[in-house]
Design an enzyme around this catalytic site. Structure first.
Site, short mmCIF file in Angstrom:
data_model
loop_
_atom_site.label_atom_id
_atom_site.label_comp_id
_atom_site.label_asym_id
_atom_site.label_seq_id
_atom_site.Cartn_x
_atom_site.Cartn_y
_atom_site.Cartn_z
N ASP A 1 -13.67 6.20 14.15
CA ASP A 1 -12.43 6.84 13.71
C ASP A 1 -12.44 7.23 12.24
OD1 ASP A 1 -11.73 6.05 16.23
OD2 ASP A 1 -9.88 5.03 15.64
N ASP A 2 -11.49 8.08 11.92
CA ASP A 2 -11.08 8.43 10.54
C ASP A 2 -12.01 9.38 9.80
OD1 ASP A 2 -9.15 6.65 11.26
OD2 ASP A 2 -9.37 5.30 9.55
N HIS B 1 -3.20 10.60 9.89
CA HIS B 1 -3.10 9.16 10.10
C HIS B 1 -1.70 8.58 9.90
CE1 HIS B 1 -4.99 5.20 10.65
NE2 HIS B 1 -6.04 5.88 11.06
N TYR C 1 -3.56 3.52 14.43
CA TYR C 1 -3.13 2.13 14.66
C TYR C 1 -2.95 1.80 16.15
CZ TYR C 1 -1.82 3.43 9.92
OH TYR C 1 -1.83 3.94 8.65
N HIS D 1 -15.33 2.52 12.26
CA HIS D 1 -14.92 3.61 11.37
C HIS D 1 -16.17 4.13 10.66
CE1 HIS D 1 -11.23 1.36 12.15
NE2 HIS D 1 -10.60 2.52 11.95
ZN ZN Z 1 -7.68 5.49 12.27
#
Ligand code: ZN
Length: 274
Positions: free
Chosen positions: A82-83, A137, A174, A224
């Site tokens: 993620d991210d 986000h 989240y 991540h």
């Molecule tokens: Zn995230």
């Protein structure tokens, strides 16, 4: 003289007969022993053979079972990141994945994909799945309908320009999703069942320990790709999972035809957002 000759001949014949008889008795006795011995041996041998064969059979049965295990039961996990994308750590991760011949699922932030489209393109070209993690986000549970819609559609537009298709899945930041958000997302929502907690520990050894302590068949693993500590330990994690007999697939491969608006945590583990 003739009688003496016959007598000698008779004695010789008689001796010969005794000799023959004696030999025969010895032979028979020996033979009996031999027979007993060999029958004992045969039993031993057949026992040994049986054990050997049954062991061999057992072994081959085990082999088949093991083959079946890989083919039919399919111990499987999906790695998700993620991210990102990140021009440094994601590129480093892609190199590792290519070397290890592993495909993963990236949940990209729209704002980062917009900054580094080439990284997204490379990830897709190398066989990885590119999915949405919304634009910047926000916790969707805290947003209005319009704001949620913007988080989804803005990212869709950015990704569509890069990968030439709409993202099939969305992972809410989240893991937070309401019934309203699920309706607006209108595609399978992907959460996770094993959290590497890399965001919390930022420590390669702890990330590794966390994974080996919590991974199970059918799980979706959360990482991540923006942390060097995560990327650095991925080769070790991949090797461990292979050693444990896991097949490493993308989320799309792990979940067989997931349904729109439903929240997925792993294989056979889904529910509707409440
Ligand atoms: Zn995230």
């Amino acid at each position: 003289m003739k009688e003496k000759k016959f007598l000698i001949l008779g004695i010789i014949v008689l001796l010969g007969m005794f000799f023959f008889l004696g030999k025969s008795i010895i032979f028979l006795t020996n033979n009996q022993h031999e027979e007993t011995r060999s029958s004992v041996n045969r039993t031993k041998q057949s026992f040994r053979k049986e054990t050997f064969f049954s062991r061999k059979e057992e072994a081959s049965k085990k082999d088949t079972e093991q083959t079946k295990k890989v083919d039919q039961i399919k111990k499987i996990v999906a790695l998700s990141f993620d991210d990102g994308p990140n021009p440094r750590t994601t590129i480093q991760l892609l190199k590792i994945l290519k070397e290890k011949k592993v495909h993963v699922t990236f949940f990209e932030l729209g704002e980062n994909a917009n900054k580094y489209p080439e990284v997204v393109k490379q990830a897709q070209k190398e066989g990885n799945e590119i999915e949405s993690h919304t634009y910047d986000h926000q916790d969707l549970a805290q947003l209005s309908t319009d704001e949620i819609q913007m988080e989804i559609s803005k990212t869709d537009e950015i990704l569509k320009k890069i990968i030439e298709k709409k993202a099939d899945f969305l992972r809410p930041p989240y893991g937070s999703v309401t019934e309203l958000a699920a309706r607006l997302i209108n595609r399978p929502i992907i959460n996770w069942s094993v959290d590497s907690e890399d965001w919390k520990t930022r420590n390669s050894e702890q990330i590794f320990q966390r994974i080996i302590g919590t991974v199970y068949d059918g799980s979706i693993l959360l990482f991540h790709d923006i942390y060097p500590e995560t990327v650095n330990v991925i080769p070790q994690i991949i090797d461990y999972l292979y050693e444990q007999g896991y097949q490493l697939e993308t989320v799309g491969e792990l979940l067989n035809h997931p349904k729109d608006g439903k929240v997925y945590y792993g294989k056979g583990d889904s529910r509707f957002a409440a």
